[in-house]
Design an enzyme around this catalytic site. Structure first.
Site, PDB file in Angstrom:
ATOM      1  CB  SER A 134      -0.974  -0.054   1.178  1.00  0.00           C
ATOM      2  OG  SER A 134      -2.004   0.893   1.030  1.00  0.00           O
ATOM      3  CG  HIS A 170      -5.484  -1.331  -1.348  1.00  0.00           C
ATOM      4  ND1 HIS A 170      -5.013  -2.517  -0.845  1.00  0.00           N
ATOM      5  CD2 HIS A 170      -4.884  -0.334  -0.622  1.00  0.00           C
ATOM      6  CE1 HIS A 170      -4.171  -2.256   0.156  1.00  0.00           C
ATOM      7  NE2 HIS A 170      -4.079  -0.949   0.299  1.00  0.00           N
TER       8      HIS A 170
END
Length: 244
Positions: A134, A170
């Site tokens: 991330s 994501h």
């Protein structure tokens, strides 16, 4: 043990819930270690939790995960001050640097205050595998999409730039990510952007994307390019990693 060339594994994954521990390292973390080429001893892995303010509870959980995996793990904390006397010297003898998620905007600001932007470039060029999830993925690129500034996703464009692309993390689990990536690439805010579904990682040797890998079935990676005033998306089929 450095890799034979600068290597980055940028991911949207790496952890799973453990049986006797809160977390275990999943296939992507193990693949980062594999990419380092370490043999004959326990892998040396340093984790940075800067993007979430160096949460000590998470650090403890990761030590437990490292015990299960057979890694020698160090947490590099920058709050309230660096917990190591010689940060660069320590990083240069690691096999893998793994960066956790959180606020990529805050991470980049804190790293620059401590001059880690220059340190990490030297560490990368020395062959230590740089990796993360991330925010810990976006940081290695020119920029990407982030919720660092609030609930509405925005562009971040001041990444370290070791990889001359944008990064979309994501991609399958947060519905606003894909359309924002497309819009930012189409209007030129982001360059060609490499994106990962949850559980997927992208392997770079130098600045060349050489492979997509996944620790979960049915997942994809994507390259989004500008075509006139629109964005064009190409899916890359990742190689399935073994489950540790």
């Amino acid at each position: 043990m450095p890799s034979d060339q600068p290597t980055i594994l940028a991911t949207s994954g790496g952890y799973r819930f453990g049986d006797r521990t809160r977390f275990e390292f999943d296939g992507l973390v193990h693949h980062a270690v594999e990419l380092s080429g370490v043999t004959g001893r326990r892998p040396r892995v340093t984790v940075l939790g800067t993007a979430s303010g160096d949460q000590r509870g998470m650090a403890d959980d990761l030590h437990e995960a490292a015990r299960v995996a057979g890694f020698d793990l160090t947490n590099l904390h920058l709050f309230p001050m660096p917990n190591l006397d010689d940060v660069e010297g320590h990083l240069l003898v690691q096999d893998v640097v793994w960066v956790n998620g959180g606020s990529v905007a805050n991470l980049l600001a804190v790293w620059r205050v401590h001059e880690l932007d220059a340190v990490f470039r030297r560490v990368w060029e020395a062959g230590v595998v740089l990796s993360g999830v991330s925010a810990g993925s976006i940081c290695w690129y020119l920029g990407g999409t982030t919720d660092s500034f609030g609930p509405e996703l925005r562009a971040v464009t001041d990444g370290l730039g070791f990889l001359p692309y944008g990064n979309g993390v994501h991609y399958d689990s947060e519905g606003r990510r894909r359309p924002l990536v497309h819009r930012l690439v189409a209007d030129g805010t982001l360059p060609t952007t490499h994106c990962t579904d949850d559980g997927v990682g992208l392997v770079y040797r130098g600045t060349e994307l050489v492979e997509a890998v996944t620790e979960a079935d049915g997942k994809g990676a994507y390259v989004v390019t500008r075509d006139g005033d629109q964005a064009r998306e190409e899916r890359l089929e990742p190689r399935r990693l073994p489950t540790p």
